[in-house]
Design an enzyme around this catalytic site. Structure first.
Site, PDB file in Angstrom:
ATOM      1  N   ASP A  13       1.094  -0.901  -3.692  1.00 38.47           N
ATOM      2  CA  ASP A  13       1.197  -2.344  -3.545  1.00 38.47           C
ATOM      3  C   ASP A  13       2.685  -2.717  -3.551  1.00 38.47           C
ATOM      4  O   ASP A  13       3.529  -1.903  -3.935  1.00 38.47           O
ATOM      5  CB  ASP A  13       0.463  -3.007  -4.707  1.00 38.47           C
ATOM      6  CG  ASP A  13       0.633  -4.509  -4.732  1.00 38.47           C
ATOM      7  OD1 ASP A  13       0.421  -5.141  -3.697  1.00 38.47           O
ATOM      8  OD2 ASP A  13       0.982  -5.032  -5.811  1.00 38.47           O
ATOM      9  N   ASP A  15       4.200  -6.559  -4.246  1.00 40.06           N
ATOM     10  CA  ASP A  15       4.538  -7.561  -5.256  1.00 40.06           C
ATOM     11  C   ASP A  15       4.013  -7.154  -6.625  1.00 40.06           C
ATOM     12  O   ASP A  15       2.815  -6.910  -6.794  1.00 40.06           O
ATOM     13  CB  ASP A  15       3.961  -8.923  -4.863  1.00 40.06           C
ATOM     14  CG  ASP A  15       4.648  -9.503  -3.646  1.00 40.06           C
ATOM     15  OD1 ASP A  15       5.875  -9.664  -3.691  1.00 40.06           O
ATOM     16  OD2 ASP A  15       3.963  -9.769  -2.639  1.00 40.06           O
TER      17      ASP A  15
END
Length: 216
Positions: A13, A15
């Protein structure tokens, strides 16, 4: 306690996992919450890990989703231009460097413009494979993005390890049949398979079967 995980591919991922964009995300969404007279605490509890239009659908369930899609495009453009305070998560640069010769990808709910803006601001290299909002039809917690990345890399989901921080992202990784390393102080609440405070204690060692991830 040291933990060693065998893997053939890593899916990351962005953020909250590779970049700390909390300040920028909250600026945009708190302004949106105020404009729609919504409780800011509730808004912030919903938005992380999801595509913006999916968050809007949860927060304004009676609204025509076409409005969400249009409004989300404006928000993405604003977010891409507002990267003040976006920095790398500790250890992210070293982890990406260690993964460079090995199969890995970003799987993010951001679109490609926002991904590049935040990764560039954090001075992090974007992997060769990036699954962004443009590549999926369903947002996390749906596993589509992770499954798509695994397929493009050529590995079974069980051979992939996901790095995630949000509840939506951790649920997506587990729904994909992948092992999930939760990153950051809030990840443990979402029941990942492993937890690290940041990425500084992650070591990558190649071997004949792929590689191992050592979590210190």
């Amino acid at each position: 306690m040291t933990q060693i995980i065998s893997a053939r591919a890593v899916l990351l991922d962005m953020d909250g996992t590779l970049v700390d964009s909390t300040a920028a995300v909250e600026r945009i969404w708190l302004a949106w919450a105020a404009a729609h007279d919504l409780d800011p605490t509730h808004v912030l509890s919903v938005i992380h890990g999801r595509q913006g239009h999916e968050s809007m659908a949860i927060l304004l369930p009676e609204r025509d989703h076409a409005i969400n899609l249009t409004e989300n495009q404006s928000m993405l453009a604003n977010e891409s231009n507002d990267v003040e305070g976006v920095v790398a998560i500790a250890g992210a640069q070293a982890l990406l460097a260690a993964l460079t010769p090995l199969p890995h990808a970003i799987v993010t709910s951001a679109d490609v413009t926002l991904m590049n803006a935040r990764m560039n601001q954090a001075q992090l290299a974007v992997p060769a494979l990036a699954i962004t909002a443009e590549h999926v039809t369903a947002s996390k917690p749906d596993p589509e993005g992770f499954l798509h990345a695994a397929a493009l890399l050529g590995f079974d989901p069980a051979d992939c390890v996901v790095f995630e921080d949000s509840g939506a992202g951790i649920r997506a990784g587990k729904a994909a049949g992948m092992r999930v390393i939760g990153v950051g102080p809030h990840a443990a609440a979402y029941d990942p398979d492993y937890v690290v405070a940041d990425l500084t204690g992650v070591e990558v060692t190649a071997n004949e079967d792929g590689f191992t991830l050592t979590l210190q």
